[in-house]
Design a protein around this motif. Sequence first.
Motif, short mmCIF file in Angstrom:
data_model
loop_
_atom_site.label_atom_id
_atom_site.label_comp_id
_atom_site.label_asym_id
_atom_site.label_seq_id
_atom_site.Cartn_x
_atom_site.Cartn_y
_atom_site.Cartn_z
N PHE A 323 55.92 31.87 118.18
CA PHE A 323 55.99 30.46 118.57
C PHE A 323 57.07 29.73 117.78
O PHE A 323 57.86 28.97 118.35
CB PHE A 323 54.64 29.79 118.37
CG PHE A 323 54.67 28.31 118.65
CD1 PHE A 323 54.63 27.84 119.95
CD2 PHE A 323 54.77 27.39 117.62
CE1 PHE A 323 54.68 26.48 120.22
CE2 PHE A 323 54.83 26.03 117.88
CZ PHE A 323 54.78 25.57 119.19
N MET A 324 57.09 29.94 116.47
CA MET A 324 58.09 29.26 115.64
C MET A 324 59.50 29.70 116.00
O MET A 324 60.43 28.87 116.06
CB MET A 324 57.81 29.53 114.16
CG MET A 324 56.53 28.89 113.66
SD MET A 324 56.46 27.10 113.98
CE MET A 324 57.87 26.52 113.03
N ASN A 325 59.68 30.99 116.25
CA ASN A 325 61.00 31.48 116.69
C ASN A 325 61.40 30.84 118.01
O ASN A 325 62.54 30.42 118.21
CB ASN A 325 60.99 33.00 116.82
CG ASN A 325 61.00 33.71 115.48
OD1 ASN A 325 61.37 33.13 114.47
ND2 ASN A 325 60.62 34.97 115.47
N TYR A 326 60.45 30.77 118.93
CA TYR A 326 60.73 30.20 120.25
C TYR A 326 61.10 28.72 120.13
O TYR A 326 62.05 28.25 120.77
CB TYR A 326 59.49 30.37 121.13
CG TYR A 326 59.68 29.98 122.57
CD1 TYR A 326 60.42 30.78 123.43
CD2 TYR A 326 59.10 28.82 123.09
CE1 TYR A 326 60.59 30.44 124.77
CE2 TYR A 326 59.26 28.47 124.41
CZ TYR A 326 60.01 29.28 125.25
OH TYR A 326 60.18 28.94 126.58
N LEU A 327 60.36 28.00 119.29
CA LEU A 327 60.62 26.58 119.10
C LEU A 327 62.03 26.34 118.57
O LEU A 327 62.78 25.52 119.09
CB LEU A 327 59.58 26.00 118.13
CG LEU A 327 59.53 24.48 117.99
CD1 LEU A 327 58.97 23.85 119.26
CD2 LEU A 327 58.68 24.09 116.79
N PHE A 372 49.64 23.86 125.68
CA PHE A 372 49.46 22.39 125.72
C PHE A 372 50.03 21.69 124.49
O PHE A 372 50.44 20.53 124.57
CB PHE A 372 47.98 22.05 125.87
CG PHE A 372 47.14 22.39 124.65
CD1 PHE A 372 46.91 21.43 123.67
CD2 PHE A 372 46.61 23.66 124.49
CE1 PHE A 372 46.15 21.74 122.55
CE2 PHE A 372 45.86 23.97 123.36
CZ PHE A 372 45.62 23.00 122.39
N TYR A 373 50.08 22.39 123.36
CA TYR A 373 50.56 21.76 122.13
C TYR A 373 52.08 21.87 121.97
O TYR A 373 52.66 21.29 121.06
CB TYR A 373 49.89 22.37 120.90
CG TYR A 373 49.87 23.88 120.89
CD1 TYR A 373 51.00 24.62 120.54
CD2 TYR A 373 48.72 24.57 121.24
CE1 TYR A 373 50.99 26.00 120.53
CE2 TYR A 373 48.70 25.98 121.24
CZ TYR A 373 49.83 26.68 120.89
OH TYR A 373 49.82 28.06 120.89
N PHE A 374 52.74 22.61 122.86
CA PHE A 374 54.17 22.86 122.71
C PHE A 374 54.99 21.57 122.81
O PHE A 374 55.82 21.27 121.94
CB PHE A 374 54.64 23.87 123.77
CG PHE A 374 56.13 24.09 123.79
CD1 PHE A 374 56.75 24.85 122.82
CD2 PHE A 374 56.92 23.51 124.78
CE1 PHE A 374 58.12 25.05 122.84
CE2 PHE A 374 58.29 23.70 124.80
CZ PHE A 374 58.89 24.47 123.83
N LYS A 375 54.78 20.78 123.87
CA LYS A 375 55.60 19.59 124.07
C LYS A 375 55.40 18.54 122.97
O LYS A 375 56.39 17.96 122.50
CB LYS A 375 55.32 18.99 125.45
CG LYS A 375 55.92 19.81 126.58
CD LYS A 375 55.75 19.14 127.92
CE LYS A 375 56.41 19.95 129.03
NZ LYS A 375 56.24 19.31 130.37
N ALA A 381 59.23 17.33 116.42
CA ALA A 381 60.23 18.13 115.69
C ALA A 381 61.63 17.63 116.01
O ALA A 381 62.48 17.50 115.11
CB ALA A 381 60.08 19.60 116.04
N LYS A 382 61.89 17.33 117.27
CA LYS A 382 63.23 16.86 117.65
C LYS A 382 63.49 15.45 117.12
O LYS A 382 64.63 15.12 116.76
CB LYS A 382 63.39 16.90 119.18
CG LYS A 382 63.42 18.32 119.73
CD LYS A 382 63.72 18.36 121.21
CE LYS A 382 65.19 18.19 121.49
NZ LYS A 382 65.57 18.51 122.85
N ARG A 383 62.46 14.63 117.05
CA ARG A 383 62.64 13.31 116.44
C ARG A 383 62.99 13.44 114.97
O ARG A 383 63.85 12.73 114.44
CB ARG A 383 61.36 12.48 116.60
CG ARG A 383 61.17 11.91 117.98
CD ARG A 383 60.12 10.80 117.98
NE ARG A 383 60.57 9.64 117.20
CZ ARG A 383 59.84 8.54 117.04
NH1 ARG A 383 58.63 8.46 117.59
NH2 ARG A 383 60.29 7.55 116.32
#
Length: 387
Positions: A323-327, A372-375, A381-383
């Motif tokens: 998940f962290m790699n994907y993010l 569901f928690y991805f977005k 994270a992007k902010r």
Amino acid sequence: MNYRKNKVNGDDLSILGFGCMRFPKDESETERLILYAIENGVNYFDTAYLYPNSEATLGRILSKNDKRKDVKIATKIPPHLVKKHDDLDKVFNKQLERLQTDYIDYYFIHMLTDVSVWERLAGLDVEKWVNEKKAEGKIKNIGFSYHGGQEEFIKICDAYNWEFCMIQYNYLDENNLAGKSGLRYAAEKMPVMIMEPLRGGVLANNLPKSAVKAFEQAHVKRSPAEWSLRWLWNQPEVTCVLSGMNTMDMLKENIGVAGIVNAGDFVEEDFDVIAQAKKALAETIKVPCTACNYCMPCPQGVDIPTCLFCYNDIAIGGKRQAFMNYLTQTSMKSKPQMASLCNQCGMCEKKCPQKIEIRKELQNTSKALEKFYFKPILFFAKRLMKL
């Protein structure tokens, strides 16, 4: 200890670097490890602003034992903390204070994922700032660490006159992320440091039984960790391999190997052993993607090889790591490249030499890694990163 020359500045760098992300809790034990490493020829120590208490611990130990002059310190500035030009000095001066030094040998722009992050920093006059620090002798070399696919890696390599870089690279990821092609491209210009040589310990301690058997039945007795390191050091393009050595046994084993290996040492039987281990690992993954990139570019901007790499990583490194790699590698970019962007056009499947049902596998990737928690996590994270 063997060394490889930095062709940019002439430094002799130990082929084994000390990764300082996770020191032992006992600082006296950390001190013992660091001093032993220095006494046995390790001269490259890698830390970062974001590694908890790492810079300060390294600084105290080097200062206390008068060892600063014997080592090359590498540390990193996180781009998301640089909102304006003055933040560069704010972070950098704090790092000098923590490390108890007045210069950094190898200074990284930390964790670049695409060229737009560098372009944002360039818009804040980071190049002028670097030139000033180099003229003052406070930064000796400027580079970047990278987490992402091959295409963006090449763009970043070409975006600035870098003096070194660092990539994730190991025998399992030979064709993933920057990969061998990225390594060879970068090595034409600069030294390349390697992180994750053991894939977070997976290639040393969490191998499938068939891979362990391949090493046990090899023509020469070596631990899985030694096989992994030797595979890297066999390649002349590799300058320094980082290892987070938090036990004396691990440190001694790695130093022992680093003192006897040379580029080009591998014989045919050695390559066969690695091939058997890779085959065993491949049998545990879900999608037989070789990251050949024939499926690219995707009209919707999906980084197909990286998405499938992260999906496969669930079986190898676990869901959290995947998940962290994907993010970081597909989503935290100015233009996201995640699997859910696929519109099922099918152009990729027509070009795939492995005949992979890419559309189906991208759907599986999205279901597995965009829960569901991805977005919400991506939004915050992007902010934070101002992307």
